[in-house]
Scaffold this motif. Structure first.
Motif, PDB file in Angstrom:
ATOM      1  N   SER A  31      68.789  74.870  63.158  1.00 37.82           N
ATOM      2  CA  SER A  31      68.891  75.078  61.715  1.00 37.82           C
ATOM      3  C   SER A  31      67.821  74.300  60.973  1.00 37.82           C
ATOM      4  CB  SER A  31      70.270  74.640  61.196  1.00 37.82           C
ATOM      5  OG  SER A  31      71.265  75.500  61.649  1.00 37.82           O
ATOM      6  N   LEU A  32      67.627  73.059  61.374  1.00 41.08           N
ATOM      7  CA  LEU A  32      66.621  72.225  60.728  1.00 41.08           C
ATOM      8  C   LEU A  32      65.224  72.799  60.915  1.00 41.08           C
ATOM      9  CD1 LEU A  32      65.963  69.617  59.190  1.00 41.08           C
ATOM     10  CD2 LEU A  32      65.811  68.472  61.412  1.00 41.08           C
ATOM     11  N   LEU A  33      64.908  73.188  62.135  1.00 37.59           N
ATOM     12  CA  LEU A  33      63.571  73.719  62.428  1.00 37.59           C
ATOM     13  C   LEU A  33      63.338  75.065  61.758  1.00 37.59           C
ATOM     14  CD1 LEU A  33      60.980  73.187  64.026  1.00 37.59           C
ATOM     15  CD2 LEU A  33      62.003  74.440  65.911  1.00 37.59           C
ATOM     16  N   SER A  34      64.274  75.986  61.896  1.00 36.87           N
ATOM     17  CA  SER A  34      64.079  77.318  61.318  1.00 36.87           C
ATOM     18  C   SER A  34      64.107  77.282  59.794  1.00 36.87           C
ATOM     19  CB  SER A  34      65.109  78.308  61.859  1.00 36.87           C
ATOM     20  OG  SER A  34      66.408  77.887  61.527  1.00 36.87           O
ATOM     21  N   GLY A  35      64.993  76.467  59.228  1.00 35.01           N
ATOM     22  CA  GLY A  35      65.033  76.324  57.772  1.00 35.01           C
ATOM     23  C   GLY A  35      63.757  75.718  57.224  1.00 35.01           C
ATOM     24  N   SER A  36      63.244  74.712  57.926  1.00 34.72           N
ATOM     25  CA  SER A  36      62.004  74.066  57.488  1.00 34.72           C
ATOM     26  C   SER A  36      60.809  74.998  57.588  1.00 34.72           C
ATOM     27  CB  SER A  36      61.743  72.809  58.318  1.00 34.72           C
ATOM     28  OG  SER A  36      62.771  71.875  58.131  1.00 34.72           O
ATOM     29  N   ILE A  37      60.697  75.699  58.695  1.00 35.76           N
ATOM     30  CA  ILE A  37      59.551  76.601  58.884  1.00 35.76           C
ATOM     31  C   ILE A  37      59.591  77.750  57.885  1.00 35.76           C
ATOM     32  CG2 ILE A  37      58.509  78.281  60.468  1.00 35.76           C
ATOM     33  CD1 ILE A  37      59.227  76.339  62.751  1.00 35.76           C
ATOM     34  N   SER A  38      60.737  78.408  57.768  1.00 33.14           N
ATOM     35  CA  SER A  38      60.812  79.542  56.843  1.00 33.14           C
ATOM     36  C   SER A  38      60.661  79.080  55.395  1.00 33.14           C
ATOM     37  CB  SER A  38      62.115  80.317  57.039  1.00 33.14           C
ATOM     38  OG  SER A  38      63.228  79.487  56.826  1.00 33.14           O
ATOM     39  N   GLY A  39      61.248  77.938  55.058  1.00 38.93           N
ATOM     40  CA  GLY A  39      61.107  77.411  53.709  1.00 38.93           C
ATOM     41  C   GLY A  39      59.676  77.048  53.376  1.00 38.93           C
ATOM     42  N   LEU A  40      58.993  76.398  54.306  1.00 40.07           N
ATOM     43  CA  LEU A  40      57.588  76.044  54.076  1.00 40.07           C
ATOM     44  C   LEU A  40      56.706  77.287  53.966  1.00 40.07           C
ATOM     45  CD1 LEU A  40      57.163  72.895  56.340  1.00 40.07           C
ATOM     46  CD2 LEU A  40      57.210  72.999  53.846  1.00 40.07           C
ATOM     47  N   LEU A  41      56.996  78.304  54.778  1.00 40.32           N
ATOM     48  CA  LEU A  41      56.237  79.556  54.676  1.00 40.32           C
ATOM     49  C   LEU A  41      56.425  80.191  53.297  1.00 40.32           C
ATOM     50  CD1 LEU A  41      56.740  81.231  58.166  1.00 40.32           C
ATOM     51  CD2 LEU A  41      54.589  80.423  57.177  1.00 40.32           C
ATOM     52  N   LEU A  42      57.635  80.160  52.774  1.00 44.97           N
ATOM     53  CA  LEU A  42      57.884  80.730  51.452  1.00 44.97           C
ATOM     54  C   LEU A  42      57.212  79.914  50.352  1.00 44.97           C
ATOM     55  CD1 LEU A  42      61.587  81.810  51.906  1.00 44.97           C
ATOM     56  CD2 LEU A  42      59.669  83.309  51.344  1.00 44.97           C
ATOM     57  N   ILE A  43      57.236  78.604  50.472  1.00 44.02           N
ATOM     58  CA  ILE A  43      56.561  77.764  49.484  1.00 44.02           C
ATOM     59  C   ILE A  43      55.050  77.977  49.544  1.00 44.02           C
ATOM     60  CG2 ILE A  43      56.044  75.363  48.858  1.00 44.02           C
ATOM     61  CD1 ILE A  43      58.984  74.740  49.701  1.00 44.02           C
ATOM     62  N   LEU A  44      54.497  78.079  50.750  1.00 46.72           N
ATOM     63  CA  LEU A  44      53.068  78.378  50.890  1.00 46.72           C
ATOM     64  C   LEU A  44      52.732  79.747  50.314  1.00 46.72           C
ATOM     65  CD1 LEU A  44      52.173  76.978  54.417  1.00 46.72           C
ATOM     66  CD2 LEU A  44      51.258  76.232  52.224  1.00 46.72           C
ATOM     67  N   ALA A  45      53.597  80.718  50.542  1.00 48.62           N
ATOM     68  CA  ALA A  45      53.375  82.054  49.991  1.00 48.62           C
ATOM     69  C   ALA A  45      53.359  82.007  48.468  1.00 48.62           C
ATOM     70  CB  ALA A  45      54.461  83.015  50.489  1.00 48.62           C
ATOM     71  N   ALA A  46      54.267  81.233  47.877  1.00 46.72           N
ATOM     72  CA  ALA A  46      54.283  81.090  46.417  1.00 46.72           C
ATOM     73  C   ALA A  46      52.999  80.420  45.934  1.00 46.72           C
ATOM     74  CB  ALA A  46      55.501  80.283  45.981  1.00 46.72           C
ATOM     75  N   TYR A  47      52.553  79.406  46.644  1.00 45.88           N
ATOM     76  CA  TYR A  47      51.314  78.710  46.278  1.00 45.88           C
ATOM     77  C   TYR A  47      50.118  79.662  46.324  1.00 45.88           C
ATOM     78  CZ  TYR A  47      47.217  75.753  46.645  1.00 45.88           C
ATOM     79  OH  TYR A  47      45.978  75.197  46.459  1.00 45.88           O
ATOM     80  N   PHE A  48      50.022  80.446  47.398  1.00 50.02           N
ATOM     81  CA  PHE A  48      48.893  81.363  47.508  1.00 50.02           C
ATOM     82  C   PHE A  48      48.955  82.479  46.467  1.00 50.02           C
ATOM     83  CE2 PHE A  48      48.491  79.555  51.851  1.00 50.02           C
ATOM     84  CZ  PHE A  48      47.225  79.031  51.675  1.00 50.02           C
ATOM     85  N   GLN A  49      50.159  82.856  46.069  1.00 51.21           N
ATOM     86  CA  GLN A  49      50.282  83.821  44.973  1.00 51.21           C
ATOM     87  C   GLN A  49      49.758  83.217  43.673  1.00 51.21           C
ATOM     88  OE1 GLN A  49      53.980  86.286  44.713  1.00 51.21           O
ATOM     89  NE2 GLN A  49      54.583  84.974  46.422  1.00 51.21           N
ATOM     90  N   LEU A  50      50.041  81.936  43.464  1.00 47.00           N
ATOM     91  CA  LEU A  50      49.512  81.255  42.277  1.00 47.00           C
ATOM     92  C   LEU A  50      47.990  81.207  42.288  1.00 47.00           C
ATOM     93  CD1 LEU A  50      51.939  78.239  41.801  1.00 47.00           C
ATOM     94  CD2 LEU A  50      51.548  80.119  40.219  1.00 47.00           C
ATOM     95  N   GLN A  51      47.400  81.176  43.477  1.00 38.92           N
ATOM     96  CA  GLN A  51      45.952  81.150  43.618  1.00 38.92           C
ATOM     97  C   GLN A  51      45.334  82.548  43.521  1.00 38.92           C
ATOM     98  OE1 GLN A  51      44.425  78.163  43.673  1.00 38.92           O
ATOM     99  NE2 GLN A  51      46.516  77.426  43.463  1.00 38.92           N
TER     100      GLN A  51
END
Length: 106
Positions: A31-51
């Protein structure tokens, strides 16, 4: 900043928090690993959308869709609304917002 970016960021934070809670309550490293990876991917996706990168929106939609399917299967298997049902419903809402914003931008 559009609503799709906010949805990706918020669902990413929720995925990370859910993974941490899963680890604290059940000592589930998965749970910790999958939640962290998927959450970070979504945050990165939001960041790249801002760019201004359109592939950020595609990444956010794909990660969210995978999470919705995962949590829907998890809900069907366990019949426990928490956390699978809540994450599936919130994921569907986030996915609808993301797809709507993505289509509006095209």
């Amino acid at each position: 900043m559009n609503l799709g970016i906010v949805a990706a960021f918020a669902y990413g934070i929720l995925a990370i928090v859910g993974g941490v809670i899963g680890y604290i309550q059940a000592r589930s490293r998965v749970s910790l690993l999958s939640g962290s990876i998927s959450g970070l991917l979504l945050i990165l996706a939001a960041y790249f959308q801002l760019q201004g990168q359109t592939w950020g929106a595609i990444l956010a939609v794909l990660v969210t869709a995978v999470l919705v399917v995962f949590f829907a299967f998890r809900l069907a298997k366990t019949r426990n609304f928490m956390p699978a049902g809540l994450m599936a419903i919130l994921g569907m809402l986030a996915l609808a917002v993301m797809v709507n914003q993505f289509v509006a931008l095209r």
